[in-house]
Design an enzyme around this catalytic site. Sequence first.
Site, short mmCIF file in Angstrom:
data_model
loop_
_atom_site.label_atom_id
_atom_site.label_comp_id
_atom_site.label_asym_id
_atom_site.label_seq_id
_atom_site.Cartn_x
_atom_site.Cartn_y
_atom_site.Cartn_z
N GLU A 67 -8.74 -16.16 -13.00
CA GLU A 67 -9.91 -15.52 -13.98
C GLU A 67 -11.18 -15.34 -13.56
O GLU A 67 -12.15 -14.43 -13.66
CB GLU A 67 -9.68 -16.20 -14.99
N ASP B 122 -0.90 -24.67 -12.09
CA ASP B 122 -1.36 -25.70 -14.32
C ASP B 122 -1.57 -24.94 -15.12
O ASP B 122 -1.00 -25.28 -16.41
CB ASP B 122 -2.88 -26.58 -13.70
N GLY C 249 3.87 -9.59 -15.32
CA GLY C 249 2.60 -10.69 -14.53
C GLY C 249 2.21 -11.42 -15.45
O GLY C 249 0.81 -11.83 -16.37
N GLY D 115 -7.24 -25.65 -14.06
CA GLY D 115 -8.25 -23.55 -14.83
C GLY D 115 -7.58 -22.28 -14.52
O GLY D 115 -6.80 -22.79 -13.60
N ASP E 293 20.25 -19.98 -37.99
CA ASP E 293 21.84 -19.74 -38.89
C ASP E 293 22.41 -17.61 -39.26
O ASP E 293 23.70 -18.20 -39.03
CB ASP E 293 20.63 -20.04 -40.16
N ASN F 202 -5.34 -26.43 -10.47
CA ASN F 202 -6.91 -26.16 -10.18
C ASN F 202 -8.11 -26.36 -10.60
O ASN F 202 -8.82 -25.17 -10.88
CB ASN F 202 -7.14 -24.87 -9.39
N HIS G 260 14.83 -15.44 -45.72
CA HIS G 260 13.14 -15.51 -44.17
C HIS G 260 13.79 -14.76 -43.48
O HIS G 260 14.81 -13.85 -43.66
CB HIS G 260 13.75 -16.71 -44.92
N HIS G 261 13.18 -15.43 -42.12
CA HIS G 261 12.82 -14.36 -41.40
C HIS G 261 12.33 -13.02 -41.51
O HIS G 261 12.58 -12.36 -39.97
CB HIS G 261 13.91 -15.10 -40.36
N GLU H 21 12.06 -19.12 -27.78
CA GLU H 21 12.84 -17.48 -28.14
C GLU H 21 12.62 -17.32 -26.27
O GLU H 21 12.93 -16.01 -25.15
CB GLU H 21 12.71 -16.83 -28.46
#
Length: 563
Positions: free
Chosen positions: A467, A434, A407, A463, A27, A461, A113-114, A50
């Site tokens: 990591e 993925d 990254g 996951g 708005d 793969n 608001h916001h 966003e």
Amino acid sequence: MRMQIGTYLTRRLVEAGISHLFGVPGDFNLSFLEQVEADASLTFVGNCNELNAAYAADGYARTSGLCGLVTTFGVGDLGAISGIAGAYAERVPFVHITGIPPLHAVEGRALLHHTLGDGGYGNIGRCMAEYTVAQARLTPENAVEEIDRVLQACWRERRPVHLQLPSDITHLSIDVPDEPFAFANLQGDAEQVALAAEHIATRLAAARSPVMILDSDADRFGVAGQIAALAERCAIPCVAAAPAKAVLDETAPYYLGGYVGGASRPDIKELVSQSDCVIGIGLRFTEINTGFFTHEIRPEAFINLQAYEVSLAGRSIPAAPVGAVLKALLGQVKPSSRTLPSRPAVSAAALPGEAGDRLTHAALWPRVAHFLKEGDVVVGEAGTSNTALLGTPFPKNTHYIAQPIWGAIGYTLPALFGSQCGSPERRHLLFIGDGSFQLTAQELSIILRHDQKPIIFLLNNKGYTIERLILGERSQYNDIANWRYADLPRAFDRDDKALSLVVETVSELEEALKQAEQADRAVFIEVLLPEMDAPDALKKFGMVVADYDYGPQGPRNASTKKG
């Protein structure tokens, strides 16, 4: 001349070369978006959220130049802030315009608001000041001066800027200049530029084994052509840090490959460490550029051409922009009789893997290299894809989009969309894992809505493999839901515009590549890979990260535990 403030802003954006604004309506920005809609030279492109809009603006700016990002105050701004910060880190310029509550509400500390409900309206601006190079809250009194100032800073620094536009002033008329906006052409101080060029020319003439190391500034400040000309004339071998992948023609005789400090190819590592004249182009000694700070560059041999100054063995020469210095340098240097070092011969052996074999990274990436074409835009997600693509030779005129410094996983799908908005004539290929895909998957619907035709490789793969290689190989926190990824194009688009394929064997991949080559529509290829399979470079990277992050006494995967 009198003009409405919002209309004047759109005029200045167009004069600055901006044709696309990414974002989400709210708005507080609707009054401005009405003025954008009325300007035939501007296109507002709606995104799913966003954050995706900020990533799309980043991707657009990398291939097509300056663009804009539009959000609404508070929730919209903070939703986009990681994408804005990433653009700051990677030195990517775009203009962030946020519609804020009406000026009377801001000055009256209304609980709207916001907001945080505390009457404060400076918090968002303070947040954005950390990740942008110029900021302004527009008013009828300052709009003319502040819009121009902020736009100049955006292009000068090649980083995002932040403009707050109160919702109740967009349609107020003010006096504006007749003169069109123009970016300042910063040539620096002529004597300083000549001094820097003379010093570099002298060093090059005396050097036995010079080398140039490119970083992202070579692309951001548009000096790749000058670097190529200098390399050819003076027989200077060139290597590229990760952010400068494909900035130079990787088939050129002077280009040797990527530089990653001590993790570089042995011949490149030796060349840099033994060089008596190392010329960096905006080189930043980040851990990704230096292989976790394992670089060996003799301080007395190092010259760094930065955006607006030159560092010569630690001595700074200010007011010497990189483009101006290279231009002056090309006017001084003479052709060299030096012989360029040769690159290791590329094996002509058959592609690894038999037709019925299950796909592995060892079989995947050589076939990807054969699939690439001159002029492609290749987008590589952080982790597996980027690591593999950094070691993949690219054809001429390939543009590579990645985010090696910030990254943020999930960056590349919206960045792909943004790049295609600006360069629809080029073939775009995205390689994304993925786990990363799940962060910004909604933007696939926007890609299909706009009839874009990328080729998307979804590496499944099951996951976060990068990591797992660092820590938690079998830990549940590295697991994710195993979606039916190849069904998503149909779920996101009722017209079934995309070709969706699932491949698990070498022969299935080869057939999918043939279909993708011939398809005149979006192609989505889900590539099923073993859970712990990865490019060799990523496996080494995982162990190095674990050592650096956790120290010698820290936790390790059982399979990589030392001693």
